[in-house]
Design an enzyme around this catalytic site. Sequence first.
Site, PDB file in Angstrom:
ATOM      1  N   ASN A   6      35.662  45.565  41.170  1.00 30.65           N
ATOM      2  CA  ASN A   6      36.298  44.460  40.439  1.00 30.65           C
ATOM      3  C   ASN A   6      36.653  43.365  41.445  1.00 30.65           C
ATOM      4  O   ASN A   6      37.651  43.460  42.148  1.00 30.65           O
ATOM      5  CB  ASN A   6      37.564  44.988  39.732  1.00 30.65           C
ATOM      6  CG  ASN A   6      38.283  43.887  38.966  1.00 30.65           C
ATOM      7  OD1 ASN A   6      37.766  42.780  38.844  1.00 30.65           O
ATOM      8  ND2 ASN A   6      39.462  44.206  38.459  1.00 30.65           N
ATOM      9  N   TRP A   7      35.809  42.330  41.470  1.00 27.95           N
ATOM     10  CA  TRP A   7      36.007  41.263  42.467  1.00 27.95           C
ATOM     11  C   TRP A   7      37.181  40.362  42.118  1.00 27.95           C
ATOM     12  O   TRP A   7      37.558  39.490  42.911  1.00 27.95           O
ATOM     13  CB  TRP A   7      34.735  40.415  42.584  1.00 27.95           C
ATOM     14  CG  TRP A   7      33.573  41.118  43.222  1.00 27.95           C
ATOM     15  CD1 TRP A   7      33.556  42.398  43.739  1.00 27.95           C
ATOM     16  CD2 TRP A   7      32.252  40.598  43.424  1.00 27.95           C
ATOM     17  NE1 TRP A   7      32.308  42.687  44.233  1.00 27.95           N
ATOM     18  CE2 TRP A   7      31.486  41.607  44.055  1.00 27.95           C
ATOM     19  CE3 TRP A   7      31.636  39.383  43.132  1.00 27.95           C
ATOM     20  CZ2 TRP A   7      30.136  41.417  44.393  1.00 27.95           C
ATOM     21  CZ3 TRP A   7      30.296  39.206  43.468  1.00 27.95           C
ATOM     22  CH2 TRP A   7      29.561  40.203  44.098  1.00 27.95           C
ATOM     23  N   LYS A   8      37.737  40.512  40.912  1.00 31.50           N
ATOM     24  CA  LYS A   8      38.846  39.646  40.474  1.00 31.50           C
ATOM     25  C   LYS A   8      38.500  38.183  40.800  1.00 31.50           C
ATOM     26  O   LYS A   8      37.370  37.767  40.546  1.00 31.50           O
ATOM     27  CB  LYS A   8      40.154  40.101  41.128  1.00 31.50           C
ATOM     28  CG  LYS A   8      40.429  41.586  40.886  1.00 31.50           C
ATOM     29  CD  LYS A   8      41.827  41.986  41.239  1.00 31.50           C
ATOM     30  CE  LYS A   8      42.033  43.470  40.936  1.00 31.50           C
ATOM     31  NZ  LYS A   8      43.410  43.886  41.029  1.00 31.50           N
ATOM     32  N   HIS A  91      42.193  44.883  31.304  1.00 36.03           N
ATOM     33  CA  HIS A  91      42.783  44.995  32.646  1.00 36.03           C
ATOM     34  C   HIS A  91      44.249  44.529  32.590  1.00 36.03           C
ATOM     35  O   HIS A  91      44.570  43.587  31.849  1.00 36.03           O
ATOM     36  CB  HIS A  91      41.987  44.142  33.641  1.00 36.03           C
ATOM     37  CG  HIS A  91      42.377  44.435  35.058  1.00 36.03           C
ATOM     38  ND1 HIS A  91      43.493  43.883  35.633  1.00 36.03           N
ATOM     39  CD2 HIS A  91      41.838  45.261  35.985  1.00 36.03           C
ATOM     40  CE1 HIS A  91      43.614  44.352  36.875  1.00 36.03           C
ATOM     41  NE2 HIS A  91      42.619  45.187  37.110  1.00 36.03           N
ATOM     42  N   GLU A 161      44.406  53.028  35.340  1.00 35.48           N
ATOM     43  CA  GLU A 161      44.899  52.134  36.383  1.00 35.48           C
ATOM     44  C   GLU A 161      46.409  51.955  36.247  1.00 35.48           C
ATOM     45  O   GLU A 161      46.859  51.015  35.559  1.00 35.48           O
ATOM     46  CB  GLU A 161      44.241  50.760  36.251  1.00 35.48           C
ATOM     47  CG  GLU A 161      42.754  50.758  36.479  1.00 35.48           C
ATOM     48  CD  GLU A 161      42.329  49.474  37.161  1.00 35.48           C
ATOM     49  OE1 GLU A 161      41.787  49.561  38.259  1.00 35.48           O
ATOM     50  OE2 GLU A 161      42.582  48.389  36.627  1.00 35.48           O
ATOM     51  N   GLY A 167      46.870  46.818  43.778  1.00 34.32           N
ATOM     52  CA  GLY A 167      47.084  45.768  44.772  1.00 34.32           C
ATOM     53  C   GLY A 167      48.020  46.161  45.897  1.00 34.32           C
ATOM     54  O   GLY A 167      48.608  45.295  46.550  1.00 34.32           O
ATOM     55  N   SER A 209      44.552  50.598  44.278  1.00 35.83           N
ATOM     56  CA  SER A 209      44.606  50.786  45.731  1.00 35.83           C
ATOM     57  C   SER A 209      43.710  51.917  46.238  1.00 35.83           C
ATOM     58  O   SER A 209      44.116  52.726  47.057  1.00 35.83           O
ATOM     59  CB  SER A 209      46.054  50.984  46.184  1.00 35.83           C
ATOM     60  OG  SER A 209      46.798  49.835  45.854  1.00 35.83           O
ATOM     61  N   GLY A 230      39.432  47.228  43.652  1.00 28.75           N
ATOM     62  CA  GLY A 230      39.668  45.790  43.666  1.00 28.75           C
ATOM     63  C   GLY A 230      39.525  45.252  45.078  1.00 28.75           C
ATOM     64  O   GLY A 230      38.412  44.969  45.534  1.00 28.75           O
TER      65      GLY A 230
HETATM   66  P1  PGA Z   1      43.154  47.166  43.748  1.00 31.68           P
HETATM   67  O1  PGA Z   1      42.766  46.687  42.275  1.00 31.68           O
HETATM   68  O2  PGA Z   1      42.068  48.133  44.188  1.00 31.68           O
HETATM   69  O3  PGA Z   1      43.203  45.931  44.555  1.00 31.68           O
HETATM   70  O4  PGA Z   1      44.475  47.872  43.629  1.00 31.68           O
HETATM   71  C1  PGA Z   1      42.274  47.571  41.317  1.00 31.68           C
HETATM   72  C2  PGA Z   1      42.228  46.893  39.985  1.00 31.68           C
HETATM   73  O5  PGA Z   1      43.185  46.211  39.611  1.00 31.68           O
HETATM   74  O6  PGA Z   1      41.220  46.969  39.270  1.00 31.68           O
END
Ligand code: PGA
Length: 247
Positions: A6-8, A91, A161, A167, A209, A230
């Site tokens: 997930n590149w956000k 999400h 999640e 994050g 994470s 992410g």
């Molecule tokens: P993260 O994000 O790996 O940066 O915690 C995961 C997500 O929100 O899909």
Amino acid sequence: MLIVANWKAYVDSAEKAKKLFATAKRLATYPDIDIVLAPSAPYLGLLAPGNRSKVGIAAQDLSTVSGGAATGEITSSMLRSLGVTHVILGHSERRALGETDAIVSEKVRQAFSNKIIPILCVGERERDADGKYLTFLRTQLHAIFSILSAKEKFQIIVAYEPIWAIGKTAEEAITPNDLTEMMLYIRKVIGAYIPGTGSSKVSVIYGGSVEPSNVKALTEETGIDGFLAGHASVDSDIFTGLVKAVR
Ligand code: PGA
């Protein structure tokens, strides 16, 4: 093992998107590794058309409407016509903007109507001693599983999640023991909508994470089918380390 990247909004140039795509294509040649990249919408048209590789391409969201007078909306048929295979739905970063279970279920319907596989994100904001977070999770799963056809229940991918783990760093992510418990719980909840032992065939992945340093421990004995990464998915070296750790 499925790895969804997930590149956000971390990736903000075509060059970087193309480089990460090339890395993913190399990594996807490992047996038993399936990779799905979820770039921001402007890069879908760069990666998905003509993609013959084993790497799937996911949108990070889609519209509840199927077309017409809807300025700014991205519909499932547009995504399908580009060659997009998956979509991340529900999400927590979208739910935080007001997306309800009812909206997520509309989007799930839109995705399936154009043969796009939804990656359904569920997860509690925090844990409490009374187990209210389990009820919260059950409600999120019920909203979607109660509207799926028999076939769709085996096509959807559930991404657990927990918001408190997103994050952060590997040290603050879920522990393998807690993840094992949550996998059992999620499969039990899903089991109410699927006859027999069928719920073990639904893909359930974890996000929050996930990093190269914790991903291996999280695969062992948890019964997890994959991960949604992410921040660790937007650097070629770190993403390579993550995939190599689970192969
Ligand atoms: P993260 O994000 O790996 O940066 O915690 C995961 C997500 O929100 O899909």
